[in-house]
Scaffold this motif. Structure first.
Motif, short mmCIF file in Angstrom:
data_model
loop_
_atom_site.label_atom_id
_atom_site.label_comp_id
_atom_site.label_asym_id
_atom_site.label_seq_id
_atom_site.Cartn_x
_atom_site.Cartn_y
_atom_site.Cartn_z
N ASP A 1 -4.06 0.14 -5.20
CA ASP A 1 -3.46 -0.94 -4.90
C ASP A 1 -4.13 -1.91 -5.99
N THR A 2 -3.50 -1.85 -6.94
CA THR A 2 -4.14 -3.25 -7.79
C THR A 2 -4.41 -4.20 -7.65
N MET A 3 -4.84 -4.77 -6.50
CA MET A 3 -4.55 -6.29 -6.49
C MET A 3 -5.15 -6.57 -4.65
N ALA A 4 -5.98 -5.24 -3.95
CA ALA A 4 -6.25 -5.32 -2.70
C ALA A 4 -5.29 -5.59 -2.12
N VAL A 5 -4.25 -5.34 -2.00
CA VAL A 5 -3.53 -6.05 -0.58
C VAL A 5 -3.70 -5.57 -0.10
N PHE B 1 0.75 -0.99 0.01
CA PHE B 1 0.06 0.05 0.51
C PHE B 1 0.94 1.80 0.51
N THR B 2 2.01 1.30 0.81
CA THR B 2 3.29 2.36 0.97
C THR B 2 3.68 2.41 -0.07
N ALA B 3 4.04 1.41 -1.29
CA ALA B 3 4.73 1.36 -2.21
C ALA B 3 3.67 1.90 -3.19
N ALA B 4 2.57 1.57 -3.45
CA ALA B 4 1.86 1.69 -4.67
C ALA B 4 1.48 3.40 -3.73
N PHE B 5 1.71 3.81 -3.22
CA PHE B 5 1.43 5.51 -2.70
C PHE B 5 2.68 5.89 -3.99
N TRP B 6 3.09 5.69 -3.63
CA TRP B 6 4.92 6.45 -4.24
C TRP B 6 4.88 6.22 -5.20
N VAL B 7 4.64 5.19 -6.06
CA VAL B 7 4.51 5.05 -7.09
C VAL B 7 3.41 5.25 -8.50
N GLY B 8 2.46 6.13 -7.77
CA GLY B 8 1.14 6.52 -7.92
C GLY B 8 0.21 5.62 -9.00
N PRO B 9 -0.93 5.76 -9.52
CA PRO B 9 -1.82 4.81 -9.81
C PRO B 9 -1.87 4.28 -10.99
#
Length: 473
Positions: free
Chosen positions: A331-335, A193-201
């Motif tokens: 979060d693509t896979m709702a991890v 979730f944290t990495a998804a925040f930094w990488v962007g949508p």
């Protein structure tokens, strides 16, 4: 007397007297089953559950991570997780490649270190692959190549050492994490979730519509994940014993219950039995039981399944739409829901349902201090039960903080070296732009469309005849 042993049980240089052949065989089998959850399990699941243009990239993020983790694991990370103390939450980096070390006894277990190194490797690998699930469909592959060794080294090893190494501070404090609810699932959910925040949508188009390219194949990957969990939790006691048997049964009972509850909720509120929903429910059940597998009774596993099929469903389907931070982060896979929420839920329920006698089968020292709150209330040890709940919650907080901070620092560092996300142009194209390969040949006799940016894995110059035909066209 030695002479009275059957020939196949007589100690020898290849089978020292401390080694139990049954335990060693089971541990290697369990490790292989966990490995199969990743390769091919999650490789197939990720490659099938995404849009067609992301199938190759998603599958390959998983395969790459599996290979990279192993090399780092034997190079330094195993010792940082299970070796000598550097500080109370971290071990000293060192290699795990020397025969003297690998052929010796693994802690107090009846199998060699080589088995332990392999068994723990597959857990470290799946953790990174679960993180990838949050980043599918837009992360720059070169950034992922850097992320895997950095996160393994600076985040995974801290959780593993703190909770699973007998010298780790949370292990000494008495946190119960039977087989990875904290070390693997909570940490991958929070880090993803944290990495998804930094990488962007993902692109707006991909976020709005992201149909799976192959639901049948997705179920094959999910099936490997489910059955592989026999090794995941069955390997927890490091022995082929009755606790391993209970852990395996509890794991499947909880997963099945969770899948059914999720399915009924989908039918009740959305009118249709969603297959992808059922897979999410299966996963939350498997995750929830993991910290508790061999220390709770069968009826507790059913209750845990009912809660893991409903609470993560509620956070994913209802709360997700209400909290702006959850809506903002793609979060693509709702991890976050399947692993962070379900892992935390399992950790807290472990603190409630952990049964003293079963704790005694699993833990080798300070057995008396481990008691779930339910049994603390029943046995007049309320204070001890409350303490266990406190430890479980404290462990959750520690893992969350470590992962938010370290994952953020790693992403910011990578950003200085390569972009974290793909260019808009590459995101429009997907696999072909990134790897020069596509999942499905859908043209003529297995050829690609001429509009493809890369027509072959080889340069056309290597095939003069092909070049001539192209120039004539």
């Amino acid at each position: 007397r030695m002479s009275s042993l059957p020939a196949n049980l007589m100690p020898s240089p290849a089978a020292p007297d401390w080694m139990n052949k049954g335990d060693n065989a089971w541990q290697l089998t369990a490790a292989t089953m966990v490995g199969l959850q990743s390769v091919p399990g999650l490789v197939i699941l990720y490659g099938s559950i995404v849009k067609k243009k992301w199938a190759v990239n998603s599958a390959f993020m998983a395969l790459y991570a599996f290979a990279m983790v192993l090399v780092c694991w034997v190079g330094w990370a195993y010792q940082m997780s299970f070796g000598k103390e550097l500080v109370s939450f971290w071990g000293k980096p060192d290699v795990a490649l020397d025969q003297k070390m690998l052929l010796g006894q693994a802690m107090t277990n009846a199998f060699p270190q080589a088995t332990m190194v392999f068994f723990q490797f597959v857990f470290a690998a799946i953790t990174l692959i679960l993180i990838a699930g949050a980043l599918l469909g837009r992360m720059n592959f070169h950034a992922w190549m850097l992320f895997v060794p950095l996160w393994l080294t600076f985040s995974y090893t801290i959780g593993a050492y703190s909770i699973w190494n007998s010298n780790g501070w949370l292990s000494r404090a008495g946190v119960i994490d039977y087989c990875g609810g904290y070390v693997i699932h909570l940490s991958s959910g929070v880090a993803g979730f944290t990495a998804a925040f930094w990488v962007g949508p993902r692109t707006a188009k991909d976020r709005e519509r992201f149909p799976p390219n192959n639901i049948i194949l997705m179920l094959a990957g999910a099936g490997l994940l489910w059955m592989g969990w026999t090794g995941f939790n069955g390997g927890g006691p490091y022995a082929a014993n009755i606790d391993a048997s209970l852990a395996v049964l509890n794991t499947h009972v909880c997963a099945a219950t969770s899948l059914l509850v999720w399915l009924f909720l989908d039918i009740t509120f959305f009118g249709k039995p969603s297959v992808i929903g059922a897979v999410q429910g299966m996963i939350t059940g498997l995750v929830c039981i993991t910290p508790a597998a061999g220390v709770v009774q069968g009826w507790a596993a059913i209750i845990m399944g009912m809660l893991s099929g409903s609470i993560p469903w509620y956070t994913m389907m209802v709360l997700h739409k209400k909290f702006s931070i959850l809506k903002q982060v793609d979060d693509t896979m709702a991890v976050f829901h399947t692993h962070a929420v379900a892992g935390s839920l399992g950790g807290v329920l472990t603190g409630f349902f952990a049964e003293p006698k079963l704790n005694g089968l699993f833990f080798t020292s300070h057995v008396d201090r481990y008691i779930g709150l339910a049994y603390g209330l029943k046995n007049g040890r309320t204070g001890d039960g409350m303490r266990q709940m406190g430890m479980q919650i404290g462990g959750i907080v520690f893992i969350i903080v470590v992962n938010v901070v370290i994952t953020s620092l790693i992403c910011l560092l990578i950003k200085l070296i390569v972009p974290l996300r793909l260019s808009d142009e590459d995101m429009q194209i997907g696999d072909d732009a990134i790897h020069g390969e596509e999942a499905y040949a859908l043209w003529g006799d297995g050829e690609k469309l001429e509009t493809s940016r890369h027509n072959s894995v080889y340069d056309l110059e290597e095939f003069p005849a092909a070049t001539k035909k192209v120039s004539e066209v």
